[in-house]
Design a protein around this motif. Structure first.
Motif, mmCIF file in Angstrom:
data_model
loop_
_atom_site.group_PDB
_atom_site.id
_atom_site.type_symbol
_atom_site.label_atom_id
_atom_site.label_comp_id
_atom_site.label_asym_id
_atom_site.label_seq_id
_atom_site.Cartn_x
_atom_site.Cartn_y
_atom_site.Cartn_z
ATOM 1 N N ASN A 1 93.691 118.685 36.085
ATOM 2 C CA ASN A 1 94.466 119.690 36.814
ATOM 3 C C ASN A 1 95.863 119.211 37.185
ATOM 4 O OD1 ASN A 1 92.340 121.696 36.972
ATOM 5 N ND2 ASN A 1 91.317 120.295 38.400
ATOM 6 N N GLN A 2 96.179 117.974 36.797
ATOM 7 C CA GLN A 2 97.499 117.391 37.060
ATOM 8 C C GLN A 2 97.874 117.527 38.529
ATOM 9 O OE1 GLN A 2 99.692 119.427 33.707
ATOM 10 N NE2 GLN A 2 100.262 117.321 33.264
ATOM 11 N N GLN A 3 97.032 116.929 39.369
ATOM 12 C CA GLN A 3 97.254 116.968 40.811
ATOM 13 C C GLN A 3 96.964 115.597 41.396
ATOM 14 O OE1 GLN A 3 94.588 119.220 43.708
ATOM 15 N NE2 GLN A 3 96.452 120.460 43.817
ATOM 16 N N ILE A 4 97.814 115.171 42.330
ATOM 17 C CA ILE A 4 97.622 113.902 43.021
ATOM 18 C C ILE A 4 97.296 114.190 44.481
ATOM 19 C CG2 ILE A 4 98.717 111.748 43.761
ATOM 20 C CD1 ILE A 4 100.429 111.872 41.237
ATOM 21 N N SER A 5 96.259 113.522 44.975
ATOM 22 C CA SER A 5 95.849 113.685 46.370
ATOM 23 C C SER A 5 95.950 112.348 47.084
ATOM 24 C CB SER A 5 94.400 114.190 46.453
ATOM 25 O OG SER A 5 94.264 115.439 45.799
ATOM 26 N N ALA B 1 94.134 105.012 48.452
ATOM 27 C CA ALA B 1 93.989 106.350 49.028
ATOM 28 C C ALA B 1 94.380 107.457 48.062
ATOM 29 C CB ALA B 1 94.840 106.459 50.295
ATOM 30 N N LEU B 2 94.912 107.095 46.884
ATOM 31 C CA LEU B 2 95.399 108.086 45.923
ATOM 32 C C LEU B 2 94.328 108.456 44.903
ATOM 33 C CD1 LEU B 2 98.953 106.679 45.110
ATOM 34 C CD2 LEU B 2 98.395 108.598 46.625
ATOM 35 N N ARG C 1 106.965 107.518 50.651
ATOM 36 C CA ARG C 1 105.765 108.359 50.778
ATOM 37 C C ARG C 1 104.491 107.512 50.780
ATOM 38 N NH1 ARG C 1 106.914 113.822 49.577
ATOM 39 N NH2 ARG C 1 108.847 114.200 48.414
ATOM 40 N N LEU C 2 104.497 106.441 50.008
ATOM 41 C CA LEU C 2 103.278 105.650 49.810
ATOM 42 C C LEU C 2 103.072 104.577 50.873
ATOM 43 C CD1 LEU C 2 103.397 105.172 45.916
ATOM 44 C CD2 LEU C 2 102.137 106.891 47.231
ATOM 45 N N GLU C 3 104.145 104.189 51.560
ATOM 46 C CA GLU C 3 104.029 103.117 52.555
ATOM 47 C C GLU C 3 102.965 103.399 53.609
ATOM 48 O OE1 GLU C 3 106.857 100.483 55.580
ATOM 49 O OE2 GLU C 3 107.696 102.176 54.464
ATOM 50 N N PRO C 4 102.895 104.618 54.177
ATOM 51 C CA PRO C 4 101.840 104.877 55.179
ATOM 52 C C PRO C 4 100.431 104.819 54.591
ATOM 53 C CG PRO C 4 103.594 106.527 55.310
ATOM 54 C CD PRO C 4 103.811 105.770 54.040
ATOM 55 N N LEU C 5 100.311 104.890 53.271
ATOM 56 C CA LEU C 5 98.995 104.851 52.617
ATOM 57 C C LEU C 5 98.580 103.437 52.244
ATOM 58 C CD1 LEU C 5 99.530 107.883 50.199
ATOM 59 C CD2 LEU C 5 98.357 107.900 52.416
#
Length: 224
Positions: free
Chosen positions: A138-142, A131-132, A200-204
């Motif tokens: 742009n140095q951005q993580i979604s 999901a990442l 933060r990543l567990e739900p993903l």
């Protein structure tokens, strides 16, 4: 994208390493031709930026050995040697581009990205893992196409893991990336940031696995 920077000038090498990291690249600095040759035989790289005036062996010999192994890794020569014969010799040995010092960073970035696009069939600056999405320009993580609001150091840890997704990232490697942009880290700082990111990543459906003595590995949860 992984870049091997071969540069013996300490100040220039360190500065370029930080700049390449800022541009979103995972960069290894080699200060000798011997180290560069060993790195190229043991690690996968997407691009080599090669100085010719190295303290042990000439950069052209590094290039010759690389091409003798039938490697097609793009090579950008970055050197103070500006004579026509030097440029012709470098290109004939198999370099893909040739720049002379001094140089403008904007031009270097344009040439680096052009070589990577050419070799990877249209590099678009995005790295995806589950999901990442990491937008390296742009140095951005979604997450699920929504921007993640991360503190700078948590972003730095997750960026390092995404840039090397599928490979183990050492604690020292992460620490060096973070320390390049801030003050010294506390001894347990990396563990703290990894712990926060796991939550933060567990739900993903994404986990950060700890490999004792080796480092960290980004992986998809088993139930995904």
């Amino acid at each position: 994208m992984r870049i091997l920077l071969v540069e013996d000038d300490a100040a220039l090498g360190d500065g370029l390493s930080r700049t390449l990291s800022d541009w979103g690249f995972d960069t290894t600095l080699a200060k000798t031709g011997s180290y560069a040759g060993s790195a190229l035989m043991t690690q996968p790289y997407d691009l080599v930026i090669l100085d010719l005036g190295l303290p042990d062996i000439d950069g052209r010999e590094v290039l010759r050995q690389l091409r003798a192994r039938k490697s097609v890794i793009p090579v950008l020569i970055l050197t103070a040697r500006d004579a026509l014969n030097d440029r012709v010799s470098g290109l004939e040995l198999g370099a893909d581009d040739y720049m002379t010092k001094p140089f403008e960073l904007r031009e270097l970035e344009a040439r680096v990205r052009a070589l990577l696009r050419r070799s990877h069939g249209g590099f678009n600056h995005d790295i995806r893992f589950g999901a990442l999405t990491l937008d390296t320009r742009n140095q951005q993580i979604s997450a699920n196409d929504m921007p993640m609001a991360l503190p700078p150091r948590e972003y730095g840890v997750l960026e390092a893991l995404l840039l090397s997704s599928g490979r183990v990232v050492s604690k020292d490697n992460i620490a060096q990336r973070l320390a390049a942009h801030a003050e010294e880290l506390a001894d347990n700082a990396i563990e703290v940031y990894v712990h926060r990111l796991r939550k933060r990543l567990e739900p993903l459906g994404i986990n950060i696995r700890t490999l004792r003595g080796l480092g960290y590995l980004l992986e998809k949860s088993q139930d995904e």
